[in-house]
Design a protein around this motif. Structure first.
Motif: not given
Length: 199
Positions: A163-167
């Protein structure tokens, strides 16, 4: 042998020595945490490629799809008959379609329970948490819960998170992070997603 061929041979000898040294120094055996992130396409497809590889060796695999579960998924449809594959689907579709935070949170937590079982099962060689980054971004799942499950999983189990913008805590924990970068995407020019290519 001409000069160009000699330079090439010397270059390949150096490369081989470098690769051989890295192989000799890689002695640890354990499962990994892989993160496929970025704004480019191919994160889920790469994860399914690894699922196919693991199934090809007869390993048990678990896949949890947090967003795309209601969409057709060619990889899932091709592989889901494999007895070594277990798939859990959130099945609510994209959050911008449902527009119901409470229902989405409940659906996410329901499917997370399935993910948690996979992450605790020593017989599962590979777990894919597809599009989980959105669940963290929207606050449907708590990052501490996910990190704890990842840290407590069986030693030989590998986990792929997409997924985008991984924590940032996922990035810090990961053994390998791959960022898919979008250079150009046909959809932005009005081209529809293509069955068998994009899904």
């Amino acid at each position: 042998m001409n000069d160009r061929n000699q330079r090439h041979q010397r270059s390949m000898e150096k490369l081989k020595a470098h690769v051989d040294e890295k192989i000799a120094n890689a002695r640890e055996q354990r499962g990994l945490v892989l993160v496929f992130t970025g704004n480019g396409k191919g994160k889920t497809t790469a994860a399914w490629g690894t699922v196919t590889r693991a199934l090809g060796y007869g390993y048990k695999v678990g896949v949890v799809q947090f967003i795309k579960g209601v969409w057709e998924c060619g990889e899932r449809e091709r592989l889901e008959q494999d007895p070594n594959l277990e798939v859990a689907v959130m099945a609510t579709g994209f959050t911008w379609e449902t527009q119901d935070r409470e229902a989405d949170t409940a659906a996410c937590r329901d499917v997370w329970r399935e993910a948690a079982k996979m992450l605790a099962d020593e017989s599962v060689y590979l777990v894919v948490l597809d599009e989980i980054t959105y669940m963290l971004k929207f606050g449907y799942l708590d990052i501490a819960t996910v990190i704890q499950a990842l840290k407590n999983r069986p030693k030989d189990q590998t986990v792929i998170l997409t997924g985008r913008n991984a924590h940032r805590e996922l990035l810090e924990l990961a053994d390998t992070v791959t960022e898919m970068q979008e250079v150009r995407h046909a959809f932005n020019d009005g081209v529809q997603a293509r069955r068998g290519i994009d899904y």
